[in-house]
Design an enzyme around this catalytic site. Structure first.
Site, short mmCIF file in Angstrom:
data_model
loop_
_atom_site.label_atom_id
_atom_site.label_comp_id
_atom_site.label_asym_id
_atom_site.label_seq_id
_atom_site.Cartn_x
_atom_site.Cartn_y
_atom_site.Cartn_z
N THR A 229 -74.49 -23.59 10.76
CA THR A 229 -74.69 -24.09 9.40
C THR A 229 -74.13 -25.51 9.28
OG1 THR A 229 -74.73 -21.97 8.26
CG2 THR A 229 -73.88 -23.82 7.02
N SER B 94 -71.25 -25.87 16.31
CA SER B 94 -71.90 -27.14 16.64
C SER B 94 -72.88 -27.47 15.53
CB SER B 94 -72.64 -27.08 17.98
OG SER B 94 -73.29 -28.33 18.24
N HIS C 54 -86.30 -36.10 10.37
CA HIS C 54 -86.56 -34.66 10.35
C HIS C 54 -87.77 -34.36 9.45
CE1 HIS C 54 -82.44 -34.43 11.95
NE2 HIS C 54 -82.81 -33.26 12.45
N LYS D 256 -86.30 -30.47 5.21
CA LYS D 256 -84.84 -30.54 5.42
C LYS D 256 -84.18 -31.11 4.18
CE LYS D 256 -81.27 -32.16 8.63
NZ LYS D 256 -80.65 -30.82 8.77
#
EC number: 1.17.1.8
Length: 240
Positions: free
Chosen positions: A80, A103, A135, A139
């Site tokens: 997350t 990560s 992206h 997103k």
């Protein structure tokens, strides 16, 4: 390996498919709202899942943070992003009682990018640095957690740097300490991260392009496979 999934969006659906292809078992899913279409047993609390070996999280802070306040002891892989400082503090606390891996980007290639960047920054000390990420148009957060991680690498190696997110209202030349940070959203771009070093009469670009979201799912599965055999502690790609 028996896996509990926290969140069942696009990423953990990939985790489920790829994990099962590797011979692992999905023993349950935790979601914000239970859905009839979810093909696995659904739970509300991590501790309710008695036979899981590890939990893999690809969710959001609204789902994850209440779960982290519960009482449980299960190896935890967290991907997350958002509210990073609060999240890291909580994961560090939990790592006293369980192995925890975090990560912001589960691609090992991105981990390699951070190492390349760490080597390049001292060598190119007088070059201007600009960071760009791109992206897909769905997103929500910007800049990406990965770009923030790249910026953190630079901060650890250069003094008095200043992040610059928008030059629209700046009526001045670029300052040597500026680090430009740029976000692009569009189409179905999986994920691109670029570091530009701009010097006098020359530029150097270091780029990572994700060609499939499977790299993130596989990275999380591989982290889980290692984490289940680790003692309590906080882990990243650096020490896993």
């Amino acid at each position: 390996m028996k896996i509990l999934l926290i969140g069942y969006g696009a990423m953990n659906q990939r985790v489920a498919r790829l994990a099962e292809e590797k011979g692992h078992e999905i023993v349950g899913v935790i979601e914000n709202t239970p859905k009839a279409t979810t093909p696995y047993q659904q739970y509300q609390h991590i501790a309710d899942v008695k036979d899981a070996d590890v939990a893999i999280d690809f969710s959001n802070p609204n789902l994850l943070f209440p779960l982290l306040d519960e009482e449980f002891h299960l190896p935890l892989v967290v991907a997350t992003t958002g509210e990073k400082e609060k999240l890291l503090n909580k994961l560090d606390e939990l790592s006293q009682n369980m192995p925890v891996f975090f990560s912001a980007n589960m691609s090992y290639g991105v981990h390699a990018l951070t190492k390349i960047l760490a080597a390049a920054v001292p060598l190119l000390d007088d070059f201007d640095i600009e960071l760009t990420e791109a992206h897909h148009n769905k997103k929500v957060d910007a800049p990406s957690g990965t770009l923030e991680k790249l910026y953190d690498v630079i901060v650890s190696l250069k003094e008095n740097v200043t992040p610059v997110y928008d030059r629209h209202e700046l009526n001045e030349k670029r300052q040597p300490q500026d680090i430009g940070i740029h976000s692009i959203r569009g189409g179905t771009i999986v994920g691109e991260h670029e570091v530009l070093f701009a010097g006098t009469d020359e530029t150097i670009q270091i780029t990572h392009r994700a060609q499939s979201k499977d790299i993130f799912a596989n990275g999380a599965i591989q982290a889980a496979e290692r984490l289940v055999n680790k003692p309590n502690g906080f882990y990243t790609f650096d020490n896993l």
